[in-house]
Write an enzyme that holds these catalytic residues in place. Structure first.
Site, PDB file in Angstrom:
ATOM      1  N   ASP A   1      13.598 -26.771 -14.732  1.00  0.00           N
ATOM      2  CA  ASP A   1      13.216 -27.605 -13.589  1.00  0.00           C
ATOM      3  C   ASP A   1      11.903 -27.058 -13.031  1.00  0.00           C
ATOM      4  O   ASP A   1      11.901 -26.033 -12.336  1.00  0.00           O
ATOM      5  CB  ASP A   1      14.304 -27.580 -12.507  1.00  0.00           C
ATOM      6  CG  ASP A   1      15.574 -28.311 -12.928  1.00  0.00           C
ATOM      7  OD1 ASP A   1      15.868 -28.348 -14.139  1.00  0.00           O
ATOM      8  OD2 ASP A   1      16.279 -28.823 -12.038  1.00  0.00           O
TER       9      ASP A   1
ATOM     10  N   LYS B   1      12.741 -35.521 -10.665  1.00  0.00           N
ATOM     11  CA  LYS B   1      13.686 -35.012  -9.665  1.00  0.00           C
ATOM     12  C   LYS B   1      13.047 -35.102  -8.287  1.00  0.00           C
ATOM     13  O   LYS B   1      11.858 -34.823  -8.121  1.00  0.00           O
ATOM     14  CB  LYS B   1      14.037 -33.565 -10.035  1.00  0.00           C
ATOM     15  CG  LYS B   1      14.951 -32.827  -9.068  1.00  0.00           C
ATOM     16  CD  LYS B   1      15.223 -31.423  -9.611  1.00  0.00           C
ATOM     17  CE  LYS B   1      15.946 -30.550  -8.589  1.00  0.00           C
ATOM     18  NZ  LYS B   1      16.177 -29.178  -9.107  1.00  0.00           N
TER      19      LYS B   1
ATOM     20  N   LYS C   1      17.051 -37.437 -11.116  1.00  0.00           N
ATOM     21  CA  LYS C   1      17.880 -36.422 -10.467  1.00  0.00           C
ATOM     22  C   LYS C   1      17.554 -36.328  -8.979  1.00  0.00           C
ATOM     23  O   LYS C   1      16.526 -35.777  -8.609  1.00  0.00           O
ATOM     24  CB  LYS C   1      17.675 -35.055 -11.132  1.00  0.00           C
ATOM     25  CG  LYS C   1      18.508 -33.926 -10.485  1.00  0.00           C
ATOM     26  CD  LYS C   1      18.293 -32.605 -11.198  1.00  0.00           C
ATOM     27  CE  LYS C   1      19.021 -31.462 -10.487  1.00  0.00           C
ATOM     28  NZ  LYS C   1      18.821 -30.157 -11.167  1.00  0.00           N
TER      29      LYS C   1
END
Length: 308
Positions: free
Chosen positions: A145, A208, A244
């Site tokens: 991430d 995300k 996400k």
């Protein structure tokens, strides 16, 4: 492909109005609610990102990821043999080895995700970010991430943002890359849309919303805009990019609402761990509590459910 983003316009009042309607959606009940909650469990990146993380609490998190819901509750729902686990365990790079070794010892194939790229601020030289990403992959992380440099968005340096994300993608190697946009710090919904598009063009497997450390994290207006970008990118290229939301998602009801929103905006095919994740540290506790209530008719005492 700067032409895709040069004329972007986001109708903020319409997006906000739609988001307010989402909050009023009636939630599902009974067995349908239990089914949606178990689906949410399988999409959770069970996360600990604290300065006081230790090998022991990472190990506890890993075992909770493997057994997210008490076995007797799953048996009561006839779901004990369906392999329900969390989607991933997410930790800092320094704790990746602890998580990998624990999951391996438990005979579990849950992937370990690691934040990297100077999480959460992104305020280091690019060489440092790339080194951290490579180290996390070397330690055994199968998902990375990363966090973007918000200054590149705020100053309109779209080619610079593309190049940064592209190099991060290359540093990830075979690991999946989720690109954190830190939407609460991008200034406008139009910037959120543009950053989403650039991140996907540069090879992100997921986009995300947040690090969870900003003042404003995952919100429905931001989610709507990002999912519309994903849909547009899919129409243009044929590639499906995952979504996400992360930060501030704490209740079972919120989790179901996000699932329903993904189903409405992107379709049922996105409701899998391969294309949808929930970033959360405390959400699982409330989901298990609600499933306990569904099965027994009463809420569990604190000591009756294992900690994550």
């Amino acid at each position: 492909e700067l032409g895709w983003i040069s004329k972007v316009y986001v109708n903020r009042p319409a997006v906000v109005r739609h988001a307010e309607q989402i909050k009023k959606w009636r939630t599902v009940k009974g067995n349908w609610q239990a089914a949606w909650l178990l689906k949410a469990v399988t999409c959770i990146d069970l996360t600990t990102l604290s300065g006081d993380d230790t090998p022991s609490n990472v190990q506890r998190l890993c075992f909770k990821a493997k057994h997210p819901i008490r076995e007797d509750l799953l048996k009561a729902l006839d779901m004990h043999d369906k392999g329900i686990t969390a989607a991933a365990v997410c930790v800092y790079p320094a704790r990746v080895s602890d998580a990998v070794n624990t999951l391996k010892a438990a005979g579990c194939n849950i992937p370990v995700a690691s934040v990297a790229g100077e999480f959460p601020s992104g305020q280091t030289p690019l060489e440092t970010k790339l080194t951290e990403i490579r180290l996390a992959v070397e330690y055994g992380a199968r998902e990375i991430d990363i966090v973007i440099s918000r200054s590149l968005v705020l100053t309109g340096q779209w080619e610079g943002l593309y190049e940064e994300i592209r190099l991060c993608r290359a540093a990830c190697g075979d690991a999946h890359m989720k690109t954190i946009l830190a939407t609460g710090e991008l200034g406008s919904l139009a910037n959120v849309y543009k950053a989403s598009m650039i991140a996907m063009m540069a090879g992100s497997d997921f986009i995300k919303t947040s690090t969870g450390k900003e003042v404003e994290n995952a919100t429905f207006p931001v989610g709507i805009v990002m999912m519309r970008a994903i849909k547009e990118y899919y129409w243009q290229t044929g590639y499906k990019v995952g979504f996400k939301p992360a930060g501030g998602i704490r209740t079972a009801k919120e989790a179901i609402t996000w699932l329903m929103l993904v189903k409405e905006e992107l379709g049922v095919e996105w409701l899998t761990p391969e294309l949808f994740r929930l970033g959360a540290s405390s959400l699982l506790g409330d989901i298990e509590q609600q499933i306990f209530y569904h099965v027994t008719g009463s809420y569990a005492l604190q000591h009756e459910l294992a900690m994550a």
